[in-house]
Design a protein around this motif. Structure first.
Motif, PDB file in Angstrom:
ATOM      1  N   UNK A   1      27.597   1.899  14.122  1.00  0.00           N
ATOM      2  CA  UNK A   1      28.705   1.556  13.232  1.00  0.00           C
ATOM      3  C   UNK A   1      29.687   2.711  13.061  1.00  0.00           C
ATOM      4  N   UNK A   2      30.958   2.409  13.319  1.00  0.00           N
ATOM      5  CA  UNK A   2      32.008   3.381  13.008  1.00  0.00           C
ATOM      6  C   UNK A   2      32.209   3.488  11.505  1.00  0.00           C
ATOM      7  N   UNK A   3      31.995   2.375  10.826  1.00  0.00           N
ATOM      8  CA  UNK A   3      32.117   2.336   9.374  1.00  0.00           C
ATOM      9  C   UNK A   3      31.221   1.258   8.811  1.00  0.00           C
ATOM     10  N   UNK A   4      30.923   1.368   7.527  1.00  0.00           N
ATOM     11  CA  UNK A   4      30.059   0.401   6.851  1.00  0.00           C
ATOM     12  C   UNK A   4      30.644   0.076   5.490  1.00  0.00           C
ATOM     13  N   UNK A   5      30.639  -1.205   5.164  1.00  0.00           N
ATOM     14  CA  UNK A   5      30.936  -1.656   3.802  1.00  0.00           C
ATOM     15  C   UNK A   5      29.674  -2.331   3.292  1.00  0.00           C
ATOM     16  N   UNK A   6      29.014  -1.683   2.331  1.00  0.00           N
ATOM     17  CA  UNK A   6      27.707  -2.154   1.861  1.00  0.00           C
ATOM     18  C   UNK A   6      27.742  -2.510   0.383  1.00  0.00           C
ATOM     19  N   UNK A   7      27.230  -3.699   0.061  1.00  0.00           N
ATOM     20  CA  UNK A   7      27.095  -4.111  -1.340  1.00  0.00           C
ATOM     21  C   UNK A   7      25.648  -4.414  -1.692  1.00  0.00           C
ATOM     22  N   UNK A   8      24.733  -4.149  -0.749  1.00  0.00           N
ATOM     23  CA  UNK A   8      23.332  -4.535  -0.922  1.00  0.00           C
ATOM     24  C   UNK A   8      22.486  -3.373  -1.425  1.00  0.00           C
ATOM     25  N   UNK A   9      22.704  -2.178  -0.861  1.00  0.00           N
ATOM     26  CA  UNK A   9      21.953  -0.967  -1.197  1.00  0.00           C
ATOM     27  C   UNK A   9      20.511  -1.064  -0.701  1.00  0.00           C
TER      28      UNK A   9
ATOM     29  N   UNK B   1      30.270   5.520   5.551  1.00  0.00           N
ATOM     30  CA  UNK B   1      29.531   4.451   4.881  1.00  0.00           C
ATOM     31  C   UNK B   1      30.016   4.367   3.435  1.00  0.00           C
ATOM     32  N   UNK B   2      30.506   3.204   3.039  1.00  0.00           N
ATOM     33  CA  UNK B   2      30.920   3.002   1.650  1.00  0.00           C
ATOM     34  C   UNK B   2      29.935   2.054   0.979  1.00  0.00           C
ATOM     35  N   UNK B   3      29.665   2.291  -0.285  1.00  0.00           N
ATOM     36  CA  UNK B   3      28.749   1.407  -1.014  1.00  0.00           C
ATOM     37  C   UNK B   3      29.313   1.113  -2.397  1.00  0.00           C
ATOM     38  N   UNK B   4      29.127  -0.136  -2.834  1.00  0.00           N
ATOM     39  CA  UNK B   4      29.668  -0.532  -4.133  1.00  0.00           C
ATOM     40  C   UNK B   4      28.761  -1.464  -4.920  1.00  0.00           C
ATOM     41  N   UNK B   5      27.620  -1.820  -4.368  1.00  0.00           N
ATOM     42  CA  UNK B   5      26.787  -2.799  -5.055  1.00  0.00           C
ATOM     43  C   UNK B   5      25.316  -2.471  -4.953  1.00  0.00           C
ATOM     44  N   UNK B   6      24.517  -3.292  -5.631  1.00  0.00           N
ATOM     45  CA  UNK B   6      23.073  -3.050  -5.652  1.00  0.00           C
ATOM     46  C   UNK B   6      22.304  -4.359  -5.735  1.00  0.00           C
ATOM     47  N   UNK B   7      22.823  -5.391  -5.055  1.00  0.00           N
ATOM     48  CA  UNK B   7      22.166  -6.692  -5.145  1.00  0.00           C
ATOM     49  C   UNK B   7      20.779  -6.682  -4.518  1.00  0.00           C
TER      50      UNK B   7
END
Length: 333
Positions: A219-227, A244-250
């Motif tokens: 991955x060149x980049x990641x958008x993660x909302x799962x953690x 890698x960006x992260x914004x969630x913890x579902x």
């Protein structure tokens, strides 16, 4: 004006840990103090609204309460020089819908610092098709771009891809020319994700099968909302200088990984907050959503409902049976 009545979804605590929701008549006098009174034309549903509506103490502690972290409408009263009666505006995040009566009421009263002008190239409905989910997705995409991630470098992974943030991130990245790999536990939603522009759809379980500190670079980049393990896997399989960006913890609140991706590949992990970020940061994101980030498929990932249907959709969201965005038309049914 204080005696003006309106409809709102009201959550009440009937006994310890027991909550019920109903549509009630309220008055403007019931609203908290604030410089700007807004007639809400549209709101939207977010996972945080579902948590607030079911009494999650991490979101809302005082009841009765009206959820709704998003609102778009018209200023009807203002003591702030920044806004005039008749202005079309957006209010999202901060304490709205958490400790302050939110957008699932036909009026809100909030501090002027929470309000921004509706971009001229967005309708109120489109703004709520984005809502906090779109704001968060835009902040994450901006973080990738600001850190040098470009389409030619390879695919971007989006986890939790059928949710609000994930689906909008897929659509925005695809519009910008990125190859997007969408990860989901709902492979039946593959046609939906492909319609948003995903290049590939993978089962989220495939991100949990390898626990090596370093994995093959993908991955060149990641958008993660799962953690949790999903985020750890994404970090471990990022390319050299991946972002890698992260914004969630579902999925989980814990993150277990090693230092190797950071010191051997220069991977960057960036946390994204859409609640308290500065107005300058959020204004930039909203301008992008109204411009280059605005996908043609926005209507396709949006469902419009009325206030009377909110209960049904909130429960579906909690059960993991929703996808895309749900916009609430706040006009009287």
């Amino acid at each position: 004006m204080p005696n003006t009545e309106f409809q709102a979804l009201v959550v009440e605590q009937t006994e310890p840990k027991q909550f019920q929701r109903s549509i009630q008549r309220r008055t403007v006098a019931d609203l908290p103090a604030g410089e700007v009174l807004i007639r809400v034309d549209y709101s939207s549903l977010n996972f945080k609204d579902a948590l607030s509506a079911t009494g999650n103490p991490g979101v809302t502690r005082n009841f009765p309460h009206t959820p709704g972290i998003d609102a778009a409408g018209i200023v009807v009263q203002s003591s702030s020089d920044s806004f005039q009666v008749g202005d079309a505006v957006i209010a999202t995040s901060y304490d709205l819908g958490m400790g302050t009566a939110g957008g699932l009421g036909q009026y809100i009263r909030v501090p002027s610092a929470w309000v921004l002008a509706l971009p001229k190239t967005l309708t109120a409905f489109e703004a709520m098709s984005f809502g906090t989910a779109g704001l968060t997705a835009a902040l994450m995409v901006n973080a990738l771009l600001d850190n040098g991630v470009q389409p030619a470098q390879g695919p971007v992974l989006v986890t939790g891809a059928t949710g609000g943030v994930g689906s909008l991130a897929v659509a925005i990245l695809a519009k910008l020319g990125f190859s997007v790999t969408a990860s989901t536990g709902k492979l039946t939603e593959t046609p939906f994700l492909m319609s948003l522009g995903a290049t590939e759809v993978i089962d989220r379980a495939s991100l949990l099968t390898n626990n090596r500190p370093l994995q093959a670079e993908q991955w060149a980049g990641v958008i993660d909302v799962v953690a949790g393990p999903t985020l750890a896997n994404a970090i471990q399989s990022s390319q050299y200088n991946g972002v890698v960006t992260c914004s969630g913890l579902v999925g989980a609140v814990d993150l277990t990984t090693s230092i190797f991706p950071f010191i051997l590949r220069g991977v960057r992990l960036i946390g994204i907050d859409s609640v308290q970020c500065t107005m300058a940061v959020r204004t930039r994101a909203w301008q992008a959503l109204a411009g280059d980030f605005k996908p043609a498929c926005l209507p396709d990932l949006t469902t419009e409902i009325g206030l009377a249907q909110v209960e049904e959709y909130l429960l579906a969201m909690l059960a993991g049976k929703s996808h895309g965005r749900v916009v609430v038309n706040m006009a009287d049914d």
